[in-house]
Write a protein that holds these residues in place. Structure first.
Motif, PDB file in Angstrom:
ATOM      1  N   GLU A  64       0.835  -1.201   0.000  1.00  0.00           N
ATOM      2  CA  GLU A  64       0.000   0.000   0.000  1.00  0.00           C
ATOM      3  C   GLU A  64       0.869   1.249   0.000  1.00  0.00           C
ATOM      4  O   GLU A  64       0.582   2.213  -0.706  1.00  0.00           O
ATOM      5  N   HIS A  65       1.939   1.224   0.776  1.00  0.00           N
ATOM      6  CA  HIS A  65       2.874   2.342   0.831  1.00  0.00           C
ATOM      7  C   HIS A  65       3.463   2.594  -0.559  1.00  0.00           C
ATOM      8  O   HIS A  65       3.540   3.731  -1.019  1.00  0.00           O
ATOM      9  N   ARG A  66       3.843   1.521  -1.254  1.00  0.00           N
ATOM     10  CA  ARG A  66       4.384   1.666  -2.610  1.00  0.00           C
ATOM     11  C   ARG A  66       3.352   2.288  -3.542  1.00  0.00           C
ATOM     12  O   ARG A  66       3.666   3.173  -4.353  1.00  0.00           O
ATOM     13  N   GLU A  67       2.097   1.832  -3.449  1.00  0.00           N
ATOM     14  CA  GLU A  67       1.037   2.362  -4.310  1.00  0.00           C
ATOM     15  C   GLU A  67       0.788   3.845  -4.042  1.00  0.00           C
ATOM     16  O   GLU A  67       0.580   4.620  -4.971  1.00  0.00           O
ATOM     17  N   ILE A  68       0.793   4.231  -2.774  1.00  0.00           N
ATOM     18  CA  ILE A  68       0.583   5.643  -2.419  1.00  0.00           C
ATOM     19  C   ILE A  68       1.707   6.489  -2.985  1.00  0.00           C
ATOM     20  O   ILE A  68       1.472   7.542  -3.597  1.00  0.00           O
ATOM     21  N   LEU A  69       2.946   6.052  -2.790  1.00  0.00           N
ATOM     22  CA  LEU A  69       4.085   6.809  -3.309  1.00  0.00           C
ATOM     23  C   LEU A  69       4.021   6.929  -4.831  1.00  0.00           C
ATOM     24  O   LEU A  69       4.242   8.006  -5.392  1.00  0.00           O
ATOM     25  N   LYS A  70       3.695   5.830  -5.497  1.00  0.00           N
ATOM     26  CA  LYS A  70       3.614   5.852  -6.956  1.00  0.00           C
ATOM     27  C   LYS A  70       2.516   6.798  -7.429  1.00  0.00           C
ATOM     28  O   LYS A  70       2.714   7.595  -8.345  1.00  0.00           O
ATOM     29  N   ALA A  71       1.349   6.718  -6.796  1.00  0.00           N
ATOM     30  CA  ALA A  71       0.216   7.556  -7.198  1.00  0.00           C
ATOM     31  C   ALA A  71       0.515   9.038  -7.033  1.00  0.00           C
ATOM     32  O   ALA A  71       0.148   9.860  -7.876  1.00  0.00           O
ATOM     33  N   VAL A  72       1.197   9.373  -5.959  1.00  0.00           N
ATOM     34  CA  VAL A  72       1.467  10.781  -5.682  1.00  0.00           C
ATOM     35  C   VAL A  72       2.640  11.308  -6.503  1.00  0.00           C
ATOM     36  O   VAL A  72       2.582  12.416  -7.039  1.00  0.00           O
ATOM     37  N   LEU A  73       3.671  10.525  -6.643  1.00  0.00           N
ATOM     38  CA  LEU A  73       4.897  11.026  -7.269  1.00  0.00           C
ATOM     39  C   LEU A  73       4.955  10.833  -8.773  1.00  0.00           C
ATOM     40  O   LEU A  73       5.723  11.524  -9.442  1.00  0.00           O
ATOM     41  N   GLN A  74       4.155   9.941  -9.327  1.00  0.00           N
ATOM     42  CA  GLN A  74       4.225   9.706 -10.759  1.00  0.00           C
ATOM     43  C   GLN A  74       3.026  10.268 -11.519  1.00  0.00           C
ATOM     44  O   GLN A  74       2.927  10.080 -12.715  1.00  0.00           O
ATOM     45  N   ARG A  75       2.141  10.972 -10.854  1.00  0.00           N
ATOM     46  CA  ARG A  75       1.018  11.565 -11.565  1.00  0.00           C
ATOM     47  C   ARG A  75       1.516  12.798 -12.328  1.00  0.00           C
ATOM     48  O   ARG A  75       2.541  13.387 -11.973  1.00  0.00           O
ATOM     49  N   PRO A  76       0.790  13.178 -13.353  1.00  0.00           N
ATOM     50  CA  PRO A  76       1.208  14.362 -14.118  1.00  0.00           C
ATOM     51  C   PRO A  76       1.242  15.600 -13.237  1.00  0.00           C
ATOM     52  O   PRO A  76       0.413  15.749 -12.332  1.00  0.00           O
ATOM     53  N   ARG A  77       2.211  16.451 -13.494  1.00  0.00           N
ATOM     54  CA  ARG A  77       2.348  17.688 -12.731  1.00  0.00           C
ATOM     55  C   ARG A  77       1.155  18.594 -13.014  1.00  0.00           C
ATOM     56  O   ARG A  77       0.729  18.748 -14.150  1.00  0.00           O
ATOM     57  N   ARG A  78       0.594  19.169 -11.961  1.00  0.00           N
ATOM     58  CA  ARG A  78      -0.541  20.077 -12.115  1.00  0.00           C
ATOM     59  C   ARG A  78      -0.069  21.381 -12.735  1.00  0.00           C
ATOM     60  O   ARG A  78       0.980  21.904 -12.400  1.00  0.00           O
ATOM     61  N   ARG A  79      -0.882  21.902 -13.626  1.00  0.00           N
ATOM     62  CA  ARG A  79      -0.546  23.173 -14.265  1.00  0.00           C
ATOM     63  C   ARG A  79      -0.967  24.326 -13.361  1.00  0.00           C
ATOM     64  O   ARG A  79      -1.973  24.243 -12.664  1.00  0.00           O
ATOM     65  N   SER A  80      -0.221  25.399 -13.419  1.00  0.00           N
ATOM     66  CA  SER A  80      -0.570  26.579 -12.636  1.00  0.00           C
ATOM     67  C   SER A  80      -1.712  27.317 -13.311  1.00  0.00           C
ATOM     68  O   SER A  80      -1.998  27.113 -14.504  1.00  0.00           O
ATOM     69  N   VAL A  81      -2.359  28.193 -12.584  1.00  0.00           N
ATOM     70  CA  VAL A  81      -3.434  29.005 -13.143  1.00  0.00           C
ATOM     71  C   VAL A  81      -2.887  29.839 -14.296  1.00  0.00           C
ATOM     72  O   VAL A  81      -3.533  29.979 -15.344  1.00  0.00           O
ATOM     73  N   ALA A  82      -1.684  30.371 -14.135  1.00  0.00           N
ATOM     74  CA  ALA A  82      -1.071  31.173 -15.195  1.00  0.00           C
ATOM     75  C   ALA A  82      -0.887  30.348 -16.466  1.00  0.00           C
ATOM     76  O   ALA A  82      -1.140  30.840 -17.576  1.00  0.00           O
ATOM     77  N   ASP A  83      -0.463  29.087 -16.342  1.00  0.00           N
ATOM     78  CA  ASP A  83      -0.299  28.216 -17.513  1.00  0.00           C
ATOM     79  C   ASP A  83      -1.637  27.968 -18.199  1.00  0.00           C
ATOM     80  O   ASP A  83      -1.731  27.974 -19.425  1.00  0.00           O
ATOM     81  N   SER A 140      -2.769  29.333 -21.995  1.00  0.00           N
ATOM     82  CA  SER A 140      -3.078  28.374 -23.045  1.00  0.00           C
ATOM     83  C   SER A 140      -4.449  28.607 -23.679  1.00  0.00           C
ATOM     84  O   SER A 140      -4.777  27.990 -24.684  1.00  0.00           O
ATOM     85  N   MET A 141      -5.229  29.523 -23.116  1.00  0.00           N
ATOM     86  CA  MET A 141      -6.564  29.791 -23.658  1.00  0.00           C
ATOM     87  C   MET A 141      -6.440  30.591 -24.953  1.00  0.00           C
ATOM     88  O   MET A 141      -5.647  31.520 -25.037  1.00  0.00           O
ATOM     89  N   PRO A 142      -7.250  30.230 -25.946  1.00  0.00           N
ATOM     90  CA  PRO A 142      -7.193  30.981 -27.213  1.00  0.00           C
ATOM     91  C   PRO A 142      -7.805  32.367 -27.052  1.00  0.00           C
ATOM     92  O   PRO A 142      -8.654  32.592 -26.187  1.00  0.00           O
ATOM     93  N   ASP A 143      -7.349  33.283 -27.887  1.00  0.00           N
ATOM     94  CA  ASP A 143      -7.921  34.624 -27.895  1.00  0.00           C
ATOM     95  C   ASP A 143      -9.228  34.575 -28.670  1.00  0.00           C
ATOM     96  O   ASP A 143      -9.248  34.282 -29.866  1.00  0.00           O
ATOM     97  N   VAL A 144     -10.335  34.829 -27.996  1.00  0.00           N
ATOM     98  CA  VAL A 144     -11.643  34.836 -28.648  1.00  0.00           C
ATOM     99  C   VAL A 144     -12.421  36.048 -28.171  1.00  0.00           C
ATOM    100  O   VAL A 144     -12.336  36.440 -27.016  1.00  0.00           O
ATOM    101  N   GLY A 145     -13.171  36.650 -29.053  1.00  0.00           N
ATOM    102  CA  GLY A 145     -14.001  37.780 -28.673  1.00  0.00           C
ATOM    103  C   GLY A 145     -13.199  39.026 -28.372  1.00  0.00           C
ATOM    104  O   GLY A 145     -11.985  39.081 -28.543  1.00  0.00           O
ATOM    105  N   GLU A 146     -13.889  40.014 -27.934  1.00  0.00           N
ATOM    106  CA  GLU A 146     -13.297  41.298 -27.558  1.00  0.00           C
ATOM    107  C   GLU A 146     -13.480  41.495 -26.059  1.00  0.00           C
ATOM    108  O   GLU A 146     -14.399  40.939 -25.463  1.00  0.00           O
TER     109      GLU A 146
END
Length: 70
Positions: free
Chosen positions: A32-51, A55-61
């Protein structure tokens, strides 16, 4: 290549929670310890709000998003 990892000075409450979670998942506490470590450390890095905003397209005015009264 596998590596041994020793974790010392774990609070009893945390160790008990690990054992209970392991039992609920049908695994040993070590597995279980191995699974927890794997789940937490190998998941994709969360993107920041700024990122996300950059990444949002320019739409509208800008005027399209002005607050309308009434």
């Amino acid at each position: 290549m596998a590596t041994n990892l020793v974790v010392r000075n774990v609070d009893e409450e945390v160790a008990l929670a690990l054992k209970q979670r392991a039992a609920a998942n049908g695994r040993s506490a070590e597995a279980e310890h191995r699974e927890i470590l794997k789940a937490v450390l190998q998941r994709p890095r969360r993107r920041s709000v700024a990122d996300v905003l950059a990444s949002m397209p320019d739409v509208g005015e800008d005027a399209d998003f002005n607050l309308r009264n009434g």
